[in-house]
Design an enzyme around this catalytic site. Structure first.
Site, PDB file in Angstrom:
ATOM      1  N   ASN A 116       0.933  -1.320  -0.203  1.00 37.34           N
ATOM      2  CA  ASN A 116      -0.097   0.017  -0.169  1.00 37.34           C
ATOM      3  C   ASN A 116       0.877   1.420  -0.061  1.00 37.34           C
ATOM      4  O   ASN A 116       2.173   1.131   0.138  1.00 37.34           O
ATOM      5  CB  ASN A 116      -1.049   0.075   1.198  1.00 37.34           C
ATOM      6  CG  ASN A 116      -0.452   0.199   2.529  1.00 37.34           C
ATOM      7  OD1 ASN A 116       0.343   1.169   2.654  1.00 37.34           O
ATOM      8  ND2 ASN A 116      -0.512  -0.623   3.541  1.00 37.34           N
ATOM      9  N   ARG A 162      -0.083 -11.603   2.540  1.00 40.05           N
ATOM     10  CA  ARG A 162      -0.665 -11.654   3.692  1.00 40.05           C
ATOM     11  C   ARG A 162      -1.642 -13.056   3.753  1.00 40.05           C
ATOM     12  O   ARG A 162      -2.312 -13.092   4.491  1.00 40.05           O
ATOM     13  CB  ARG A 162      -1.648 -10.506   3.585  1.00 40.05           C
ATOM     14  CG  ARG A 162      -0.877  -9.190   3.820  1.00 40.05           C
ATOM     15  CD  ARG A 162      -1.700  -8.045   4.565  1.00 40.05           C
ATOM     16  NE  ARG A 162      -2.182  -8.396   5.738  1.00 40.05           N
ATOM     17  CZ  ARG A 162      -3.051  -7.514   6.503  1.00 40.05           C
ATOM     18  NH1 ARG A 162      -3.640  -6.630   6.119  1.00 40.05           N
ATOM     19  NH2 ARG A 162      -3.503  -7.895   7.586  1.00 40.05           N
ATOM     20  N   ARG A 221      -9.099  -3.971  -2.433  1.00 40.16           N
ATOM     21  CA  ARG A 221      -8.981  -5.265  -1.590  1.00 40.16           C
ATOM     22  C   ARG A 221      -9.992  -6.046  -1.762  1.00 40.16           C
ATOM     23  O   ARG A 221      -9.788  -7.305  -1.344  1.00 40.16           O
ATOM     24  CB  ARG A 221      -8.570  -5.016  -0.241  1.00 40.16           C
ATOM     25  CG  ARG A 221      -7.252  -4.193   0.011  1.00 40.16           C
ATOM     26  CD  ARG A 221      -6.113  -5.008  -0.209  1.00 40.16           C
ATOM     27  NE  ARG A 221      -4.875  -4.125  -0.217  1.00 40.16           N
ATOM     28  CZ  ARG A 221      -4.159  -4.167   0.875  1.00 40.16           C
ATOM     29  NH1 ARG A 221      -4.275  -4.704   1.668  1.00 40.16           N
ATOM     30  NH2 ARG A 221      -3.101  -3.587   0.709  1.00 40.16           N
ATOM     31  N   HIS A 238      -8.776   0.426   2.428  1.00 39.08           N
ATOM     32  CA  HIS A 238      -9.894  -0.093   3.169  1.00 39.08           C
ATOM     33  C   HIS A 238     -10.779   0.596   3.389  1.00 39.08           C
ATOM     34  O   HIS A 238     -10.508   1.666   3.992  1.00 39.08           O
ATOM     35  CB  HIS A 238      -9.337  -1.050   4.221  1.00 39.08           C
ATOM     36  CG  HIS A 238      -8.710  -2.203   4.159  1.00 39.08           C
ATOM     37  ND1 HIS A 238      -7.419  -2.543   4.622  1.00 39.08           N
ATOM     38  CD2 HIS A 238      -8.975  -3.483   3.337  1.00 39.08           C
ATOM     39  CE1 HIS A 238      -7.166  -3.908   4.675  1.00 39.08           C
ATOM     40  NE2 HIS A 238      -7.809  -4.300   3.503  1.00 39.08           N
ATOM     41  N   ASP A 289     -12.419   1.010   6.181  1.00 40.85           N
ATOM     42  CA  ASP A 289     -12.126   1.194   7.512  1.00 40.85           C
ATOM     43  C   ASP A 289     -11.134   2.482   7.809  1.00 40.85           C
ATOM     44  O   ASP A 289     -10.901   3.095   8.859  1.00 40.85           O
ATOM     45  CB  ASP A 289     -11.993   0.384   8.607  1.00 40.85           C
ATOM     46  CG  ASP A 289     -10.572  -0.348   8.229  1.00 40.85           C
ATOM     47  OD1 ASP A 289      -9.855   0.046   7.583  1.00 40.85           O
ATOM     48  OD2 ASP A 289     -10.277  -1.490   8.923  1.00 40.85           O
ATOM     49  N   ALA A 322       2.931   0.994   8.422  1.00 38.77           N
ATOM     50  CA  ALA A 322       2.239  -0.060   7.739  1.00 38.77           C
ATOM     51  C   ALA A 322       1.022  -0.032   6.940  1.00 38.77           C
ATOM     52  O   ALA A 322       0.403  -0.789   6.213  1.00 38.77           O
ATOM     53  CB  ALA A 322       2.411  -1.590   8.341  1.00 38.77           C
ATOM     54  N   CYS A 344      -7.926  -1.369  12.113  1.00 41.31           N
ATOM     55  CA  CYS A 344      -7.285  -2.571  11.491  1.00 41.31           C
ATOM     56  C   CYS A 344      -6.559  -3.631  12.631  1.00 41.31           C
ATOM     57  O   CYS A 344      -6.364  -4.754  12.358  1.00 41.31           O
ATOM     58  CB  CYS A 344      -6.094  -2.191  10.785  1.00 41.31           C
ATOM     59  SG  CYS A 344      -6.286  -0.634   9.985  1.00 41.31           S
TER      60      CYS A 344
HETATM   61  N1  ARG Z   1      -0.201  -3.209   5.782  1.00 39.69           N
HETATM   62  C1  ARG Z   1      -1.633  -3.789   5.784  1.00 39.69           C
HETATM   63  C2  ARG Z   1      -2.135  -4.057   4.518  1.00 39.69           C
HETATM   64  O1  ARG Z   1      -1.764  -3.419   3.579  1.00 39.69           O
HETATM   65  C3  ARG Z   1      -2.316  -2.812   6.650  1.00 39.69           C
HETATM   66  C4  ARG Z   1      -3.519  -3.384   6.775  1.00 39.69           C
HETATM   67  C5  ARG Z   1      -4.549  -2.356   7.202  1.00 39.69           C
HETATM   68  N2  ARG Z   1      -5.979  -2.909   7.635  1.00 39.69           N
HETATM   69  C6  ARG Z   1      -7.074  -2.187   7.554  1.00 39.69           C
HETATM   70  N3  ARG Z   1      -8.049  -2.973   7.985  1.00 39.69           N
HETATM   71  N4  ARG Z   1      -7.326  -1.146   7.352  1.00 39.69           N
HETATM   72  O2  ARG Z   1      -2.892  -4.771   4.016  1.00 39.69           O
END
Ligand code: ARG
Length: 291
Positions: free
Chosen positions: A32, A100, A148, A177, A179, A265, A271
């Protein structure tokens, strides 16, 4: 607190969360726009922030459970993405990025060992779903789509959970995302940043939320929407003054719990805190969690 044990179940927690400790948190890949292997998290600071977050969630009235992260899974500190959980059942995440994907199995193992039942996915390799895209507002499920999560996965989730879904296509890759741009506060109110969605998403959310706290992209870049609500307390990674004033006027208490190492991150408090009762929990009997 970092001894791997979970809290003892209380009788009527306001919320239940599952967190994953930062044993192996790092930036080893870039999936990201926030992540850079040139700007890696500090281990000691990460532990300090994570322990403080657990304490802040508990102080707000939440029941917090946690499990350790595993070597090789440097993003596992964001368990919200590993699935969608409500009451006694869950749907595991289907990660877009291979880096992931193994996290989903580890999250599912914890849930299965603690009495949750898994709702399986159909055999469709084109379906992606990360829990960070899934929120509940009132009687509907909100699902961010695009970066995503695929629309077909959102439709499947709606069908198996028995709740209508409103999909919100995300167009700004920094807010990959949902959220990161939407935080439900109560039955009428939500914090949200409409400029990161497409026109249809803005219209749908505009019709859905009676009392919005609309924030700018700049305000959202502080991760202020990546927060969780426990009763009337909003636990936030940061809170610009204008947002704080509005929340306090509405009768909320703001508790800022900085997680700057995790923001590197691209993840904040929502998250990091998997909601174990996404639909409100009251609909179904939940397992009583001990250890
Ligand atoms: N580095 C993770 C990713 O890119 C961060 C996840 C963030 N999660 C969230 N629910 N916004 O997937």
């Amino acid at each position: 607190m970092n001894d791997g044990s979970s809290s003892t179940a209380s009788r009527n927690p306001l919320k239940r969360f599952l967190l994953c400790s930062p044993d192996h948190f790092d930036i080893t890949f870039e999936i990201n726009p926030w992540m850079s292997s040139q700007r890696r998290p500090d281990r000691k600071k990460s532990w300090g922030e994570w322990n403080a977050l657990v304490a802040d969630l508990r102080a707000a009235g939440a029941e917090v459970h946690h499990f350790p992260s595993l070597p090789g899974l440097s993003d596992m500190v964001f368990p919200t993405d590993v699935g969608v959980v409500d009451g006694d059942r869950f749907v595991r995440g289907r990660f877009r990025h291979p880096e992931r994907r193994d996290e989903a199995a580890h999250g599912a193992t914890w849930l299965l060992e603690h009495g949750f039942t898994e709702i399986p996915w159909p055999d469709d390799p084109g379906m992606y779903l990360e829990g960070g895209d899934v929120l509940r507002f009132g009687d509907v499920l909100l699902c961010g789509t695009g970066p995503r999560t695929s629309p077909a996965a959102a439709a499947y989730l709606s069908q198996v959970l028995g709740i209508p879904v409103v999909t919100v296509p995300i167009v700004d890759p920094r807010f990959y995302h949902l959220d990161m741009s939407f935080c439900p506060l109560d039955a009428r109110r939500a914090i949200y940043a409409p400029d990161v969605w497409d026109r249809e998403g803005r219209r749908a959310i505009g019709e859905l939320v009676p009392d919005p706290l609309v924030i700018s992209v700049e305000e959202a870049l502080t991760f202020s929407a990546n927060s969780v609500v426990v009763g009337r307390t909003v636990v936030m990674p940061s809170c610009p003054p204008r947002i704080r004033t509005r929340l306090e006027d509405w009768g909320f208490t703001v508790r800022v719990s900085p997680v700057d190492e995790f923001l590197k991150a691209g993840g904040g408090i929502r998250c990091m805190s998997l909601d174990l009762d996404l639909l409100g929990g009251a609909r179904r009997m939940s397992p009583i969690l001990r250890n």
